[in-house]
Write a protein that holds these residues in place. Structure first.
Motif: not given
Length: 149
Positions: A13-17, A30-36, A117-126
């Motif tokens: 999975p990628p880093t958050e950055a 696929r990599r974003q899905q792995m991260f989450f 959106g990535i930013e919203r999912l980073l703040a609230r993954p659910t």
């Protein structure tokens, strides 16, 4: 970079950055899905550990010597029960997000189908709704409550 190195980095999975730097056209690749998935599984594990700790605390059966200590202990138990209920609710949301990852629906608004959106999912993954849809829902709820009172 060798092919083996490129392949192995693509399997991680990628880093958050790195996630934030990905182009919008790569949304929920696929990599974003792995991260989450990794983030959600870590959340799930922490919630389960917390729930076990709270349940153990509830099971402690200390006798309270006076009414003030008894009242304080009862308030602590009520707080623990509310915390357990909130954590169970969050656990259900995490499980729902993990199911959506499996079905390919994760990251997309349940109402509009648009990307959350990535930013919203980073703040609230659910998150289940885009920020615009969620804002409209909350506005309707406030309007409904205001008119009922």
């Amino acid at each position: 970079m060798s092919d083996a190195t490129a392949t192995s980095s693509m399997d991680q999975p990628p880093t958050e950055a790195a996630l934030r730097r990905m182009p919008k056209r790569d949304y929920m690749n696929r990599r974003q899905q792995m991260f989450f998935r990794q983030r959600l599984l870590a959340m799930r594990k922490k919630i389960e550990v917390d729930l076990a700790t709270y349940r153990l605390a509830l099971q402690s059966d200390e006798r309270q010597p006076d009414d003030f200590d008894l009242a304080s202990a009862e308030e602590d138990r009520r707080y623990l029960l509310r915390t357990i209920e909130r954590n169970i609710g969050l656990l259900k949301k995490v499980d729902g997000a993990l199911r959506r990852l499996t079905t390919g629906d994760y990251g997309y608004c349940l109402e509009s189908g648009e990307p959350i959106g990535i930013e919203r999912l980073l703040a609230r993954p659910t998150a289940e709704y885009s920020i615009d849809v969620k804002a409209r829902q909350e506005s309707r709820e406030r309007h409904y409550v205001h008119h009922r009172s």
